[in-house]
Enzyme design. Sequence first.
Site, PDB file in Angstrom:
ATOM      1  N   GLU A 244       9.523 -25.686 148.535  1.00 36.66           N
ATOM      2  CA  GLU A 244       8.099 -25.626 148.840  1.00 36.66           C
ATOM      3  C   GLU A 244       7.311 -25.058 147.673  1.00 36.66           C
ATOM      4  O   GLU A 244       6.210 -25.514 147.372  1.00 36.66           O
ATOM      5  CB  GLU A 244       7.856 -24.756 150.089  1.00 36.66           C
ATOM      6  CG  GLU A 244       8.286 -25.404 151.381  1.00 36.66           C
ATOM      7  CD  GLU A 244       7.720 -26.802 151.542  1.00 36.66           C
ATOM      8  OE1 GLU A 244       6.488 -26.966 151.357  1.00 36.66           O
ATOM      9  OE2 GLU A 244       8.491 -27.725 151.825  1.00 36.66           O
TER      10      GLU A 244
ATOM     11  N   SER B   8      22.912 -30.547 131.698  1.00 35.48           N
ATOM     12  CA  SER B   8      22.442 -31.722 132.428  1.00 35.48           C
ATOM     13  C   SER B   8      23.291 -32.985 132.368  1.00 35.48           C
ATOM     14  O   SER B   8      23.424 -33.660 133.378  1.00 35.48           O
ATOM     15  CB  SER B   8      21.029 -32.081 131.976  1.00 35.48           C
ATOM     16  OG  SER B   8      20.166 -31.005 132.151  1.00 35.48           O
TER      17      SER B   8
ATOM     18  N   HIS C  98      17.411 -36.024 146.023  1.00 33.88           N
ATOM     19  CA  HIS C  98      18.188 -35.726 144.816  1.00 33.88           C
ATOM     20  C   HIS C  98      17.594 -34.530 144.099  1.00 33.88           C
ATOM     21  O   HIS C  98      18.309 -33.637 143.636  1.00 33.88           O
ATOM     22  CB  HIS C  98      18.206 -36.941 143.901  1.00 33.88           C
ATOM     23  CG  HIS C  98      18.718 -36.634 142.527  1.00 33.88           C
ATOM     24  ND1 HIS C  98      20.038 -36.340 142.280  1.00 33.88           N
ATOM     25  CD2 HIS C  98      18.080 -36.530 141.332  1.00 33.88           C
ATOM     26  CE1 HIS C  98      20.188 -36.093 140.993  1.00 33.88           C
ATOM     27  NE2 HIS C  98      19.026 -36.201 140.397  1.00 33.88           N
ATOM     28  N   SER C  99      16.267 -34.499 143.999  1.00 30.12           N
ATOM     29  CA  SER C  99      15.582 -33.371 143.376  1.00 30.12           C
ATOM     30  C   SER C  99      14.130 -33.476 143.792  1.00 30.12           C
ATOM     31  O   SER C  99      13.752 -34.353 144.556  1.00 30.12           O
ATOM     32  CB  SER C  99      15.689 -33.453 141.856  1.00 30.12           C
ATOM     33  OG  SER C  99      14.877 -34.521 141.391  1.00 30.12           O
TER      34      SER C  99
END
Lengths: 447, 390
Positions: free
Chosen positions: A124, A210, A339-340
Site C-alpha cells: 500500500e 536482480s 509479480h510486483s
Amino acid sequence: MEEFHLSNSFKKRKNEKLLEWVVCRVHESKNNSEGINCDDDDDDGEVELSVLDEVLNFPGGEVKFTSNLNFIPETTEERVHCYRVLDDDGYPITNDFAQIEKEVALKIYTDMVTLQTMDTIFYEAQRQGRISFYVTTLGEEAINIASAAALKTDDFIFPQYREPGVLLWRGFTIQEFAHQLFGNKNDYGKGRQMPIHYGSNKHNYITVSSPVATQLPHAVGAAYALKMDAKNACTIVYFGDGGSSTGDFHAALNFAAVLDAPVIFFCRNNGFAISTPVTDQFRSDGVVTKGQGYGIRSIRVDGNDALAVFTAVQEARKIAVNEHKPVLVEALTYRAGHHSTSDDSTKYRPATEIEWWRTARDPISRFKKWIEREGWLNSQAESELRSNIRKQVLQAIQVAEKVEKPPIKDVFTDVYDVPPANLQEQETFIRETIKRNPQDYPTDVPL
Amino acid sequence: MLIWLLACRNCDDKGISVRKGSSFVVRSDGRLSYGLNGRGDRAEHLITNAVAAKEDTAAASTSSKPGHELLLFEALREGLEEEMDRDPTVCVMGEDVGHYGGSYKVTKGLAPKYGDLRVLDTPIAENSFTGMGIGAAMTGLRPVVEGMNMGFLLLAFNQISNNCGMLHYTSGGQFKIPIVIRGPGGVGRQLGAEHSQRLESYFQSIPGIQMVACSTPYNAKGLMKAAIRSDNPVILFEHVLLYNLKERIPDEEYVLNLEEAEMVRPGEHVTILTYSRMRYHVMQAAKTLVNKGYDPEVIDIRSLKPFDLYTIGKSVKKTHRVLIVEECMRTGGIGASLTAAITENFHDYLDAPIVCLSSQDVPTPYAGTLENWTVVQPPQIVTAVEQLCQ
C-alpha cells in the site's frame, strides 16, 4: 563358489570357438582362505546368463543391453506425489513429521503473520507513492518461514527476491526492512539497490541480485567453500519455476552433483513467471523431475503446508551436511499476489482464482488451525499479535521515511576497496557541479 | 564388498592381447574400473587437506647470475603456487586445470600437491563456474578462475558484469569478491576467429573490476600475486603466444602494483603506449627506429583498468607525441579509451594528434597470411612514428 557363464549363443558359427567369459564370484572359503575359484569343469550346474545380461562398460559405467526398442516416455502417468503433513483444514494426515516445540511453532506463526502484514502495508505504501517499488510474498509465507526455521544460522542463504521471510526469521527487524525500502542512510545496502533487494552479512543472507538464477551457481560455490573448510553447514538457494529454465540452473545443478556440494536447491513453483504460466515454461512434470536428470535427490512438497516444508528442509539439510550431496526441493504453491507493484496479474489470470488461493488455501490460516488445536494460540492473542505488528510496520515506515538519504560520496565508495583516481575525479566533478547549481540539487540529500 | 572377477578363459586363443589370467574387477556398486572410469572414481580418491611440502625453487641457475630462468607460464604457476602456499583460501577452478594441468600448463602439478578440492576441474559452463567462484569468494575463499581461452568468458559476461563487478557495491560493502579471472586471449597462430578474441575491450566498461595484462615472466608472476592478494575482482589477461617467453626472474619474493605501468625503454621523441604481445612488436620496431635516429619511449601500460595516467602523463609531458599500439579492434578498444583519456587530460601537452594503431574491425581470419595482416606489424609502427615525428 558360484560361476556364471556369459554365452554368445546366437553368434555361434560352425566350428568357431567362442570366447568364453566366465564370471566368478570371489569370496572367503570355509577354511578361511581367500580364493578365486573358476572351475574348468563345464558341468557343475552353473546358471547360464543369456546374452541379454551381457554388459559392456562404456565411459561412465557399465550398462545392460536390451533388444526392446523402448523410448523412455516424456511423462509418467501420474505426476510425482507431493509430500504434505497437514490437510487443508490443518489436521495432520500423518504422525511422521518433524516434531516442533511450542516456541518454535509460535515463532513460525508470528513470523508468517509479520511477513503477511509487512507485505500488505508496504504494498500500500508503494501505491501511495511513499516507496518506489515492492514485491510481495503473499501465499508463500510458509515456504519462507518454515524453510528458514529448519536451517541453522551458519547456513548461507542465497535468495532470489521473494524470500524476505527467511531474513525475518533470522532476526532482521521490520525497521531494518523499512530502511532498505526507503534507501536511506541506515540501509545496509547504502541505498544502492532496488527495494526488496535485502542483504545482510551478519545474518548470512547474501544480497539479492536482480538477474534471474545467477544466485544458483553462487550457492554451489559457497557450498564448495563450506566443504573445503569442513564446516557443519550448507547453503540454500531459492528460485522460481521460471528460474529453472535458465542456463545457470542447469549448470548449477550439474556442478553441485559432480562436486558433491552441500547445497539445497529450493524451487518455489508458484505457477507463474510474471505472466508466463508453467505450462509455457516447461513440459516436464514440474521441477522435481529434473533433479534425477542431474543425479540429485529430489522431493516435491506442499509449499502451503508449513509443517511439510519444515520437515522436508530439515531432512534435506541432513542429507546435504552429512552426506555432502545436493538436494532439490520443489515446493508447489501459488503466487497469490502480483509479480510486483509493476504488474497487474488480473490481466492474465482470473481474479476469482487469486481470491480462492488467498482465502481457502492460505498457508497461515492452515497452520493457525493446527496450533490452535494444539492449544498454543487463542483468538485474543492472535488479534493482539496482528494489531501489534501492524502498528510496528506503520511506525517503521514513518521512521524510515524521515531518515536522511545516503550522502553523494556513497555513489563512489565500495566500487573497489579504495576509490581509485578516476572515481575520485568523477566525484570532484559532481561536487563542483552541485556547488555551481545548488538549486538543482535536492536539499534533503546530504553531500 | 562383493567383488566379481571377470576372467577370460580362452582369450589367448583368439589372439586378443589379454594376458592369461588377467581380469577386470567389477565392483559390487556396478562400476568397472580398468581405466575408462578413472574420472568417476576420483571422488573416492580425493586428496583432502593435502599438506603441501615446500618445494625447492625452480631449477637453480648454473651460472653465477642471481635469480632463476623460467618460461612465462611457469612464472604464472610459480606466482600462483606461492600464493596458494601462503593462503589456504586460494583455490583454482576451471576446465582441465586439475590433473590435466591446464591447457597451457599454468596449473600443472598443483592438483597433486594441493588436492582436488583446491584445484577444481569444472564442467563446461563458464557462466556457472564463474558464478561459483563469485559465490565462493563472497563466503571466504579467494578463487582463481581460469578461462581456457578468454573468448569463452563471453559466456561468463553476465556473472562478471552483473555480479562480480556489482555485488560489493550493491550489498553496501558487506560482501567482497576477491576473485581473479585469468586466461589466454589475443590473436594466436591460426586459432580461428572465435578463439582470437580481445576481451579487454568488451570488459573495460564494467564498473567494479580491475584489468591487468602481463607480458613478461617477471610481470606475469608479480601481477598474478598482486591480483590474488587484491580484495577487488581482477581480470588478468595473458596472451596465447607469450607463454613460452623465457626470462631470468629474482629468487626473492616480489609483488607488483596492479595499477602501475612499466617503463620499457625511456626516450625523448615519442611515447609509444602498448601492452601484452604488441610490446614485442613495438620493441622490434624500436630497434629499427633507433637505427634511423629516433628515440622512442616505450611504456607497457599493464594496467588496462584503471590506466596509469601518472606514468603516461609524465611521458606525454616529456615527448609531446603519442602512439598507441594495441591488438584490440579499432572500435571501442583499449586504445580508443586511452586516446580519449589522454586527450582529456593532457591535450595541452600534445604537439600532434594521438595515433592509434589497432587491429581492423574484422573477425580474425584463419589463413596465416591474412591473420598476420589483421595484427599491427613492426613496419607499420616504424612508419607511424616517422609520420608522427615530422
